[in-house]
Design an enzyme around this catalytic site. Structure first.
Site, PDB file in Angstrom:
ATOM      1  N   HIS A 261     -55.435  19.660 -25.508  1.00  0.00           N
ATOM      2  CA  HIS A 261     -56.252  19.678 -26.725  1.00  0.00           C
ATOM      3  C   HIS A 261     -57.196  18.485 -26.695  1.00  0.00           C
ATOM      4  CE1 HIS A 261     -57.396  19.944 -30.953  1.00  0.00           C
ATOM      5  NE2 HIS A 261     -56.938  21.180 -30.894  1.00  0.00           N
ATOM      6  N   ASP A 312     -52.223  27.841 -29.539  1.00  0.00           N
ATOM      7  CA  ASP A 312     -52.338  29.161 -28.907  1.00  0.00           C
ATOM      8  C   ASP A 312     -51.151  29.545 -28.049  1.00  0.00           C
ATOM      9  OD1 ASP A 312     -55.680  28.394 -28.927  1.00  0.00           O
ATOM     10  OD2 ASP A 312     -54.923  30.274 -29.751  1.00  0.00           O
TER      11      ASP A 312
HETATM   12  C1  SDX Z   1     -57.998  25.712 -29.754  1.00  0.00           C
HETATM   13  O1  SDX Z   1     -60.781  21.910 -31.247  1.00  0.00           O
HETATM   14  C2  SDX Z   1     -59.801  22.513 -31.849  1.00  0.00           C
HETATM   15  O2  SDX Z   1     -59.260  22.022 -32.796  1.00  0.00           O
HETATM   16  C3  SDX Z   1     -59.445  23.880 -31.302  1.00  0.00           C
HETATM   17  C4  SDX Z   1     -58.234  24.530 -31.944  1.00  0.00           C
HETATM   18  C5  SDX Z   1     -58.491  24.935 -33.359  1.00  0.00           C
HETATM   19  O3  SDX Z   1     -57.533  25.062 -34.125  1.00  0.00           O
HETATM   20  O4  SDX Z   1     -59.675  25.253 -33.673  1.00  0.00           O
HETATM   21  O5  SDX Z   1     -57.134  23.651 -31.895  1.00  0.00           O
HETATM   22  C6  SDX Z   1     -57.880  25.834 -31.216  1.00  0.00           C
HETATM   23  O6  SDX Z   1     -59.039  25.971 -29.231  1.00  0.00           O
HETATM   24  C7  SDX Z   1     -56.846  25.192 -28.970  1.00  0.00           C
HETATM   25  C8  SDX Z   1     -57.158  25.088 -27.459  1.00  0.00           C
HETATM   26  C9  SDX Z   1     -57.046  26.489 -26.845  1.00  0.00           C
HETATM   27  N1  SDX Z   1     -57.504  26.453 -25.458  1.00  0.00           N
HETATM   28  C10 SDX Z   1     -56.669  26.464 -24.421  1.00  0.00           C
HETATM   29  O7  SDX Z   1     -55.446  26.457 -24.530  1.00  0.00           O
HETATM   30  C11 SDX Z   1     -57.363  26.499 -23.067  1.00  0.00           C
HETATM   31  C12 SDX Z   1     -56.687  25.512 -22.123  1.00  0.00           C
HETATM   32  N2  SDX Z   1     -56.929  24.146 -22.583  1.00  0.00           N
HETATM   33  C13 SDX Z   1     -57.975  23.418 -21.944  1.00  0.00           C
HETATM   34  O8  SDX Z   1     -59.067  24.139 -21.475  1.00  0.00           O
HETATM   35  C14 SDX Z   1     -58.282  22.080 -22.574  1.00  0.00           C
HETATM   36  O9  SDX Z   1     -57.092  21.439 -22.820  1.00  0.00           O
HETATM   37  C15 SDX Z   1     -59.121  22.048 -23.840  1.00  0.00           C
HETATM   38  C16 SDX Z   1     -60.382  22.791 -23.670  1.00  0.00           C
HETATM   39  C17 SDX Z   1     -58.346  22.598 -24.977  1.00  0.00           C
HETATM   40  C18 SDX Z   1     -59.437  20.588 -24.116  1.00  0.00           C
HETATM   41  O10 SDX Z   1     -60.140  20.160 -23.040  1.00  0.00           O
HETATM   42  P1  SDX Z   1     -60.801  18.702 -22.932  1.00  0.00           P
HETATM   43  O11 SDX Z   1     -60.467  17.864 -24.116  1.00  0.00           O
HETATM   44  O12 SDX Z   1     -62.235  18.894 -22.612  1.00  0.00           O
HETATM   45  O13 SDX Z   1     -59.984  18.068 -21.748  1.00  0.00           O
HETATM   46  P2  SDX Z   1     -60.509  18.010 -20.267  1.00  0.00           P
HETATM   47  O14 SDX Z   1     -61.069  19.335 -19.874  1.00  0.00           O
HETATM   48  O15 SDX Z   1     -61.365  16.802 -20.140  1.00  0.00           O
HETATM   49  O16 SDX Z   1     -59.147  17.804 -19.432  1.00  0.00           O
HETATM   50  C19 SDX Z   1     -58.570  16.513 -19.293  1.00  0.00           C
HETATM   51  C20 SDX Z   1     -57.628  16.616 -18.119  1.00  0.00           C
HETATM   52  C21 SDX Z   1     -58.267  17.289 -16.909  1.00  0.00           C
HETATM   53  O17 SDX Z   1     -57.601  16.797 -15.773  1.00  0.00           O
HETATM   54  P3  SDX Z   1     -58.455  16.103 -14.607  1.00  0.00           P
HETATM   55  O18 SDX Z   1     -59.441  17.176 -14.153  1.00  0.00           O
HETATM   56  O19 SDX Z   1     -59.160  14.934 -15.292  1.00  0.00           O
HETATM   57  O20 SDX Z   1     -57.429  15.742 -13.586  1.00  0.00           O
HETATM   58  O21 SDX Z   1     -56.517  17.463 -18.442  1.00  0.00           O
HETATM   59  C22 SDX Z   1     -56.555  18.632 -17.620  1.00  0.00           C
HETATM   60  C23 SDX Z   1     -57.937  18.736 -17.060  1.00  0.00           C
HETATM   61  O22 SDX Z   1     -57.926  19.402 -15.812  1.00  0.00           O
HETATM   62  N3  SDX Z   1     -56.263  19.771 -18.481  1.00  0.00           N
HETATM   63  C24 SDX Z   1     -55.583  20.835 -18.101  1.00  0.00           C
HETATM   64  C25 SDX Z   1     -55.514  21.647 -19.240  1.00  0.00           C
HETATM   65  N4  SDX Z   1     -56.156  21.063 -20.249  1.00  0.00           N
HETATM   66  C26 SDX Z   1     -56.628  19.882 -19.770  1.00  0.00           C
HETATM   67  N5  SDX Z   1     -55.018  21.175 -16.919  1.00  0.00           N
HETATM   68  C27 SDX Z   1     -54.373  22.359 -16.889  1.00  0.00           C
HETATM   69  N6  SDX Z   1     -54.262  23.184 -17.939  1.00  0.00           N
HETATM   70  C28 SDX Z   1     -54.811  22.862 -19.128  1.00  0.00           C
HETATM   71  N7  SDX Z   1     -54.682  23.672 -20.155  1.00  0.00           N
END
Ligand code: SDX
Length: 376
Positions: A261, A312
């Site tokens: 998140h 989710d």
């Molecule tokens: C919702 O904003 C909100 O409040 C949204 C929400 C709401 O109520 O409206 O809470 C609802 O959208 C929840 C999120 C649903 N999405 C997912 O579950 C999709 C998977 N999650 C990711 O795509 C990610 O965690 C985000 C998009 C939710 C957040 O991404 P960020 O803050 O941009 O984090 P990032 O992409 O910079 O990642 C930081 C690190 C990375 O590692 P490195 O590349 O630096 O080594 O964490 C890793 C990412 O690769 N990472 C994940 C991951 N989420 C982050 N690795 C594997 N699986 C994941 N899910």
């Protein structure tokens, strides 16, 4: 990617505006709606009361809540010409595309006198009442179920279940869906709410702002994740295979849906509550497969990446056990978040400031124009 100084990609940690609607403490894992902790609301409130709270900034009296419930029942029906159009949409359409299109069309097929104060709380109530009907109208036609009836006696949660699976929910099922609707109702400046506020900040109307929000919520990095969690569980199949399959995905730097998140640095408090409901509904149905699989996936992802579940991860297991089709999960998210979207739009109207950030231009600035004849 190294950012130029001053650029905050994804507007990460940028404070864009002041709001009284929702507070998220990402370090403590706290979520507050208009001053009330989400754990108290999930334990003691209901979606109708929470929608009232988001719109008015205070909890309703019994009479005010009864009036809102009655209005939701009255405002569920759609203009017949819109029902015809929804029913004529290709059955293979993505239900989020149907929802986005129908919300936009509602503004056209809603005679002015029927549009209760379009860009006011009346419009917010109308849209909140109508979204489950839009989703149900489309789904019933593609599933060959009988046409929807307004069923004004049903709560929003019970009506949603009736609309999508053509039966009345048990008390436990209705409560589980009501809690899910409470938990999804708002979340500060998430992408879809921000999209709605950007639209409203131009003085565009409520229906346009919600149309922007629906299109934004569809994305798998936002609301669309709950559907993809179930695809992941079906791909994994059994708990014995979870470790290997998750490891392979992580090795390929794939995102595991339902985890991580932008704001929470600890467990999303909504995931905590939904995990317990997933367990309760699984036990009531005598089917713990999803719950056990999710617990295993959680353990692997947390151990390997230190990531926590978000809202989710568990929601889809509850909807699935009620017999709801997977591609209706994000529309369910939308049918709750529309309360938050509209609350934020109304707040934007009250303290309007055009939302218009800038970009750091990194392209050339002194190219000489060549007539097309000279370009070969
Ligand atoms: C919702 O904003 C909100 O409040 C949204 C929400 C709401 O109520 O409206 O809470 C609802 O959208 C929840 C999120 C649903 N999405 C997912 O579950 C999709 C998977 N999650 C990711 O795509 C990610 O965690 C985000 C998009 C939710 C957040 O991404 P960020 O803050 O941009 O984090 P990032 O992409 O910079 O990642 C930081 C690190 C990375 O590692 P490195 O590349 O630096 O080594 O964490 C890793 C990412 O690769 N990472 C994940 C991951 N989420 C982050 N690795 C594997 N699986 C994941 N899910």
């Amino acid at each position: 990617m190294v950012e130029a100084p001053g650029v905050q990609r994804g507007l990460e940690d940028v404070v864009a505006l002041e709001s009284r609607i929702c507070f998220i403490d990402g370090l403590q894992g706290r979520l507050i709606y208009q001053g009330y902790d989400i754990r108290d609301l999930a334990a003691q409130s209901n979606f109708e009361e929470v929608a009232y709270l988001l719109w008015y900034g205070r909890l309703p009296t019994a009479a005010q809540l009864a009036e809102l419930r009655e209005r939701f029942g009255l405002l569920r029906a759609l203009p017949p010409s819109l029902v015809d159009r929804i029913e004529s949409m290709p059955p293979e359409s993505n239900p989020m595309d149907v929802l986005r299109t129908a919300v936009s069309a509602l503004a056209l097929f809603e005679p002015e006198e029927a549009k209760p104060g379009a860009s006011s709380i009346g419009g917010a109530q109308r849209l909140t009442a109508a979204l489950p009907t839009i989703i149900g109208t489309f789904h019933r036609r593609r599933a060959g179920l009988p046409p929807l009836r307004a069923r004004p006696e049903l709560s929003q949660a019970a009506y949603l279940v009736y609309a999508l699976v053509d039966r009345d929910p048990t008390e436990l099922e209705a409560r589980a869906i009501d809690v899910a609707l409470i938990l999804h109702a708002d979340h500060e400046l998430n992408a879809s709410t921000f999209a709605a506020r950007v639209t409203a900040s131009t003085l565009s109307d409520l229906y346009s702002a919600v149309t922007s929000a629906v299109g934004t919520l569809k994305g798998p990095l936002h609301g669309g994740a709950n559907e993809r969690v179930m695809e992941l569980l079906n791909e994994i199949g059994t708990t014995e295979l979870a470790e290997a399959i998750i490891q392979e995905k992580l090795a390929r730097h794939e995102r595991i849906m339902g985890f991580g998140h932008r704001v929470y640095k600890v467990e999303d408090p909504r995931a905590t509550i939904l995990r317990e409901w997933s367990r309760q509904i699984g036990e009531a149905k005598g089917n713990m497969r999803y719950f056990e699989l999710l617990r295993k996936v959680e353990a692997v992802v947390h151990r390997e990446k230190g990531l926590y579940p978000n809202v989710d991860l568990y929601s889809g297991s509850i909807y699935s056990l009620l017999g709801i089709a997977h591609d209706l999960f994000t529309p369910i998210f939308a049918s709750s978040r529309v309360a938050g979207w509209t609350a934020h739009v109304l707040e934007e109207y009250q303290d309007l400031r055009l939302i218009r950030p800038t970009a750091k231009y990194v392209g050339p600035t002194d190219l000489t124009y060549e007539p097309i004849a000279a370009r070969g």
